[in-house]
Design a protein around this motif. Sequence first.
Motif, PDB file in Angstrom:
ATOM      1  N   ASP A 287       0.811  -1.219   0.000  1.00 11.94           N
ATOM      2  CA  ASP A 287       0.000   0.000   0.000  1.00 11.94           C
ATOM      3  C   ASP A 287       0.843   1.268   0.000  1.00 11.94           C
ATOM      4  O   ASP A 287       0.295   2.371  -0.091  1.00 11.94           O
ATOM      5  N   ALA A 288       2.165   1.133   0.109  1.00 11.44           N
ATOM      6  CA  ALA A 288       3.032   2.319   0.220  1.00 11.44           C
ATOM      7  C   ALA A 288       3.076   3.104  -1.085  1.00 11.44           C
ATOM      8  O   ALA A 288       3.221   2.524  -2.164  1.00 11.44           O
ATOM      9  N   LYS A 289       2.951   4.432  -0.988  1.00 14.45           N
ATOM     10  CA  LYS A 289       3.025   5.313  -2.155  1.00 14.45           C
ATOM     11  C   LYS A 289       4.419   5.911  -2.331  1.00 14.45           C
ATOM     12  O   LYS A 289       4.725   6.487  -3.376  1.00 14.45           O
ATOM     13  N   SER A 290       5.237   5.791  -1.303  1.00 12.74           N
ATOM     14  CA  SER A 290       6.611   6.306  -1.369  1.00 12.74           C
ATOM     15  C   SER A 290       7.525   5.320  -0.664  1.00 12.74           C
ATOM     16  O   SER A 290       7.144   4.698   0.335  1.00 12.74           O
TER      17      SER A 290
ATOM     18  N   PRO B 168      13.488   4.629  14.812  1.00 14.33           N
ATOM     19  CA  PRO B 168      12.060   4.847  14.547  1.00 14.33           C
ATOM     20  C   PRO B 168      11.703   6.321  14.386  1.00 14.33           C
ATOM     21  O   PRO B 168      10.904   6.677  13.508  1.00 14.33           O
ATOM     22  N   ASP B 169      12.284   7.179  15.213  1.00 12.90           N
ATOM     23  CA  ASP B 169      11.971   8.607  15.129  1.00 12.90           C
ATOM     24  C   ASP B 169      12.409   9.204  13.792  1.00 12.90           C
ATOM     25  O   ASP B 169      11.691  10.012  13.195  1.00 12.90           O
ATOM     26  N   GLU B 170      13.596   8.806  13.313  1.00  6.69           N
ATOM     27  CA  GLU B 170      14.078   9.326  12.035  1.00  6.69           C
ATOM     28  C   GLU B 170      13.162   8.893  10.897  1.00  6.69           C
ATOM     29  O   GLU B 170      12.817   9.683  10.009  1.00  6.69           O
ATOM     30  N   LEU B 171      12.748   7.631  10.911  1.00 10.18           N
ATOM     31  CA  LEU B 171      11.878   7.147   9.844  1.00 10.18           C
ATOM     32  C   LEU B 171      10.503   7.794   9.915  1.00 10.18           C
ATOM     33  O   LEU B 171       9.886   8.084   8.881  1.00 10.18           O
ATOM     34  N   LEU B 172      10.023   8.034  11.119  1.00  8.01           N
ATOM     35  CA  LEU B 172       8.730   8.711  11.278  1.00  8.01           C
ATOM     36  C   LEU B 172       8.807  10.134  10.733  1.00  8.01           C
ATOM     37  O   LEU B 172       7.918  10.598  10.017  1.00  8.01           O
ATOM     38  N   ASP B 173       9.893  10.845  11.047  1.00  6.06           N
ATOM     39  CA  ASP B 173      10.060  12.217  10.575  1.00  6.06           C
ATOM     40  C   ASP B 173      10.171  12.286   9.056  1.00  6.06           C
ATOM     41  O   ASP B 173       9.670  13.219   8.424  1.00  6.06           O
ATOM     42  N   LEU B 174      10.831  11.300   8.452  1.00  4.11           N
ATOM     43  CA  LEU B 174      10.983  11.303   6.996  1.00  4.11           C
ATOM     44  C   LEU B 174       9.652  11.066   6.289  1.00  4.11           C
ATOM     45  O   LEU B 174       9.424  11.590   5.196  1.00  4.11           O
ATOM     46  N   GLY B 175       8.788  10.260   6.879  1.00  3.57           N
ATOM     47  CA  GLY B 175       7.415  10.161   6.407  1.00  3.57           C
ATOM     48  C   GLY B 175       7.155   9.290   5.192  1.00  3.57           C
ATOM     49  O   GLY B 175       6.078   9.378   4.591  1.00  3.57           O
ATOM     50  N   PHE B 176       8.090   8.421   4.824  1.00  2.00           N
ATOM     51  CA  PHE B 176       7.857   7.522   3.695  1.00  2.00           C
ATOM     52  C   PHE B 176       6.894   6.403   4.112  1.00  2.00           C
ATOM     53  O   PHE B 176       6.809   6.039   5.275  1.00  2.00           O
ATOM     54  N   GLY B 177       6.203   5.852   3.120  1.00  2.00           N
ATOM     55  CA  GLY B 177       5.229   4.809   3.417  1.00  2.00           C
ATOM     56  C   GLY B 177       5.842   3.445   3.652  1.00  2.00           C
ATOM     57  O   GLY B 177       5.197   2.550   4.204  1.00  2.00           O
ATOM     58  N   CYS B 178       7.096   3.269   3.232  1.00  2.00           N
ATOM     59  CA  CYS B 178       7.797   2.001   3.357  1.00  2.00           C
ATOM     60  C   CYS B 178       9.281   2.282   3.202  1.00  2.00           C
ATOM     61  O   CYS B 178       9.672   3.245   2.525  1.00  2.00           O
TER      62      CYS B 178
ATOM     63  N   PHE C 281       9.335   0.110  14.309  1.00  4.55           N
ATOM     64  CA  PHE C 281       9.258   1.058  13.212  1.00  4.55           C
ATOM     65  C   PHE C 281       7.814   1.396  12.863  1.00  4.55           C
ATOM     66  O   PHE C 281       6.923   0.545  12.956  1.00  4.55           O
ATOM     67  N   PRO C 282       7.563   2.640  12.427  1.00  3.94           N
ATOM     68  CA  PRO C 282       6.182   3.085  12.187  1.00  3.94           C
ATOM     69  C   PRO C 282       5.552   2.510  10.919  1.00  3.94           C
ATOM     70  O   PRO C 282       4.326   2.516  10.779  1.00  3.94           O
ATOM     71  N   VAL C 283       6.374   2.048   9.972  1.00  4.15           N
ATOM     72  CA  VAL C 283       5.892   1.510   8.699  1.00  4.15           C
ATOM     73  C   VAL C 283       6.737   0.294   8.335  1.00  4.15           C
ATOM     74  O   VAL C 283       7.777   0.043   8.963  1.00  4.15           O
ATOM     75  N   PRO C 284       6.360  -0.474   7.322  1.00  6.02           N
ATOM     76  CA  PRO C 284       7.158  -1.647   6.946  1.00  6.02           C
ATOM     77  C   PRO C 284       8.599  -1.282   6.576  1.00  6.02           C
ATOM     78  O   PRO C 284       8.834  -0.308   5.865  1.00  6.02           O
ATOM     79  N   VAL C 285       9.524  -2.088   7.046  1.00  6.01           N
ATOM     80  CA  VAL C 285      10.939  -1.985   6.665  1.00  6.01           C
ATOM     81  C   VAL C 285      11.326  -3.330   6.067  1.00  6.01           C
ATOM     82  O   VAL C 285      11.353  -4.347   6.763  1.00  6.01           O
ATOM     83  N   LEU C 286      11.609  -3.339   4.779  1.00  9.08           N
ATOM     84  CA  LEU C 286      11.888  -4.570   4.055  1.00  9.08           C
ATOM     85  C   LEU C 286      13.384  -4.798   3.896  1.00  9.08           C
ATOM     86  O   LEU C 286      14.173  -3.852   3.861  1.00  9.08           O
TER      87      LEU C 286
END
Length: 315
Positions: free
Chosen positions: A220-223, A260-270, A287-292
């Motif tokens: 579902d990630a757009k970015s 987690p905070d850095e990834l949340l601030d960056l705001g990517f969907g995945c 992590f706030p979103v999937p990390v593959l």
Amino acid sequence: MLSSDISDLISQLKERGAKRIALQFPAGLKRKAAGYAAALRDAGFEVNVSGDPCYGACDLALGLLRDADVLVHVGHAPVDRQPDVIFLPYPVGFDIDVLGKVLPLLKGPVTGLVTTVQHAHLIPAMEEYLRSKGIDVRVADGSGRTPLRGQVLGCCFSTARDTGAGECLFVGTGVFHPIGIALSTKARVIALDPVAGTAQEVSGNALLRKRFAVIEKARDAKSIGILVSTKTGQRRMELARKLAGLSPDAVIIPLQEITPDELLDLGFGCYVNTACPRLAYDDQVRFPVPVLSPQEFEILCGVRSWNDYEIDEIP
């Protein structure tokens, strides 16, 4: 700290003509820093100690060399060669008889033997014990990121594969290494914790189920952010470029610390992790979103099938 260890270190430092020494310790050994620093000061060296987090030999504090002649990294074997770095082992022993716990679980006919860096000095004794019990044990020579005989890392299981055995015995704490060995080798894996004195068969099936769910959620990630570590032994920019070419929505993101905070601030969907492989597997719940992993992203993009799933390793 063994007196012979510090004596050998002092000899190496004097041979190099070093005057100013930087020390780096992983989290489990940081409380040893004061003792090492005092011993080196008493020997006439100027000493400073890195206070930053350290996750392994892939995470060298090379910036300290601006104010030091040599960096001494304690507790790990080298994953690559650095001219101004000395890698100082920190061996941890245990009673070899604890291997008796695994004997009822070993089925053979051939058993590979691997361990982590702190127990690698005991490989010969472990081999002797197992052979005395009738076990046909194989140990592979070290190479590349795992230079010690029988050594594995959380990002490299080549010594387990190189045994060629259908069964592998991992001696060490935790379950990530044996799970990684199971996925990397497809062998039956027995894990012995020599501290707790417990042994168990370990499978990668539970991890695979979790990773399948993460991949599906990432659809579902757009970015998409392709994470690239700027740490010495984790930087895989060529891989990141290859992965970014698989999707028009992907952007490469270099980072020193992936939190987690850095990834949340960056705001990517995945995100796709090309840094320490354990980040995607161990820390996903944080992590706030999937990390593959790179291989999982290839599955998401349709260039790899689920049947060709591989655990990520740094060669």
